[in-house]
Design an enzyme around this catalytic site. Structure first.
Site, short mmCIF file in Angstrom:
data_model
loop_
_atom_site.label_atom_id
_atom_site.label_comp_id
_atom_site.label_asym_id
_atom_site.label_seq_id
_atom_site.Cartn_x
_atom_site.Cartn_y
_atom_site.Cartn_z
N ARG A 193 2.16 9.82 1.27
CA ARG A 193 1.26 10.84 1.83
C ARG A 193 0.15 11.16 0.85
O ARG A 193 0.39 11.45 -0.31
CB ARG A 193 2.05 12.11 2.16
N LYS A 226 12.27 22.34 3.95
CA LYS A 226 12.36 22.96 5.27
C LYS A 226 12.25 21.96 6.41
O LYS A 226 12.91 22.14 7.44
CB LYS A 226 11.39 24.13 5.42
N ARG A 268 1.53 30.11 8.55
CA ARG A 268 1.30 29.84 7.14
C ARG A 268 0.42 30.90 6.49
O ARG A 268 0.09 30.77 5.30
CB ARG A 268 0.63 28.49 6.99
N ARG A 274 -1.60 22.94 -2.99
CA ARG A 274 -0.74 23.40 -1.89
C ARG A 274 0.20 24.51 -2.34
O ARG A 274 0.48 25.45 -1.59
CB ARG A 274 0.05 22.22 -1.31
N ARG A 322 8.79 12.13 -3.07
CA ARG A 322 8.40 11.89 -1.68
C ARG A 322 7.07 11.13 -1.61
O ARG A 322 6.89 10.28 -0.74
CB ARG A 322 8.25 13.24 -0.96
P1 ADP Z 1 4.51 20.77 3.57
O1 ADP Z 1 5.63 21.48 4.27
O2 ADP Z 1 5.01 19.74 2.63
O3 ADP Z 1 3.51 21.68 2.96
P2 ADP Z 1 3.35 20.04 6.16
O4 ADP Z 1 3.69 18.69 6.68
O5 ADP Z 1 4.02 21.21 6.79
O6 ADP Z 1 3.68 19.95 4.61
O7 ADP Z 1 1.77 20.30 6.21
C1 ADP Z 1 0.84 19.39 5.67
C2 ADP Z 1 -0.59 19.97 5.73
O8 ADP Z 1 -0.94 20.24 7.09
C3 ADP Z 1 -0.79 21.31 5.03
O9 ADP Z 1 -1.01 21.17 3.63
C4 ADP Z 1 -2.02 21.85 5.77
O10 ADP Z 1 -3.21 21.25 5.34
C5 ADP Z 1 -1.77 21.40 7.20
N1 ADP Z 1 -1.05 22.45 7.98
C6 ADP Z 1 0.24 22.36 8.45
N2 ADP Z 1 0.58 23.49 9.09
C7 ADP Z 1 -0.50 24.32 9.01
C8 ADP Z 1 -0.78 25.65 9.45
N3 ADP Z 1 0.13 26.38 10.10
N4 ADP Z 1 -2.00 26.16 9.18
C9 ADP Z 1 -2.93 25.46 8.54
N5 ADP Z 1 -2.74 24.22 8.08
C10 ADP Z 1 -1.54 23.64 8.30
#
Ligand code: ADP
Length: 189
Positions: free
Chosen positions: A133, A13, A88, A144, A127
């Site tokens: 990361r 995404k 989320r 996750r 990745r």
């Molecule tokens: P991915 O899409 O690979 O899961 P992201 O870069 O979107 O990774 O997010 C990385 C981390 O940031 C998540 O695992 C979470 O800990 C935190 N995070 C991101 N967006 C949110 C959100 N809307 N609410 C809570 N935590 C978030």
């Protein structure tokens, strides 16, 4: 256009959001990017978020709402946005809904990028090697995925009920997925 992208970790995404924002000339609002920037800058918010993110858990709804409210208050989002990584969970979806209602700017499209779990795990391992990361190691990725299934997947039904959800098959090349997104958006124009 106001677009929300939904999809499991590793669904692509973020990549699709970047392509879409470039094409539409809209801001790409990624909560993952915003949080990682706060962590590198060493802000209070970043300090609070880091341990939670490293475990693959969700940062608290309060912190996230503050972050997203501030971002959506900036002038460049007037013409629309592509939101990536928010909401989320259902509480975040409801908070966003209330916020956008107040601004008179409801979500118009929720695009769910749908990929098979095994594919996602394979992609994320690639990745992890490329970007280093901390939250891309196997145990954290599994957490996750679990958090996604339990908390984020219900958000799909939330947008389906609002009549704005479209499922996009996330398999195939980046270009193929992007074409599917484009044909959905074209059919709305
Ligand atoms: P991915 O899409 O690979 O899961 P992201 O870069 O979107 O990774 O997010 C990385 C981390 O940031 C998540 O695992 C979470 O800990 C935190 N995070 C991101 N967006 C949110 C959100 N809307 N609410 C809570 N935590 C978030």
């Amino acid at each position: 256009m106001r677009i929300v992208l939904l999809g499991a970790p590793g669904s692509g995404k973020g990549t699709q959001a970047a392509l879409l924002t470039r094409q539409l000339g809209l801001p790409h609002i990624s909560t993952g990017v915003l949080l990682r920037a706060a962590v590198s800058a060493g802000t209070d918010l970043g300090k609070k978020a880091k341990a939670v993110m490293d475990r693959g858990d969700l940062v608290s709804d309060d912190i996230m709402l503050g972050l997203i409210e501030e971002r959506l208050g900036q002038s460049d989002v007037q013409g629309g946005f592509v939101l990536d990584g928010y909401p989320r969970n259902i509480a975040q979806a409801e908070a966003l809904d209330a916020l956008l209602k107040r601004l008179g700017q409801p979500v118009e499209e929720a695009l769910q990028i749908d990929v098979d779990e095994e594919q996602v795990i394979a992609r994320i391992s690639g990745r992890a090697a490329a970007e280093g990361r901390v939250d891309d190691n196997e145990a954290v990725v599994r957490n996750r995925m679990k958090v996604y299934a339990e908390q984020t997947a219900p958000v799909i039904a939330f947008y389906a009920r609002k009549g704005v959800l479209t499922r996009i098959l996330g398999e195939g090349s980046i270009e193929e997925v992007f074409q599917r997104i484009n044909s959905v958006l074209r059919s709305r124009a």
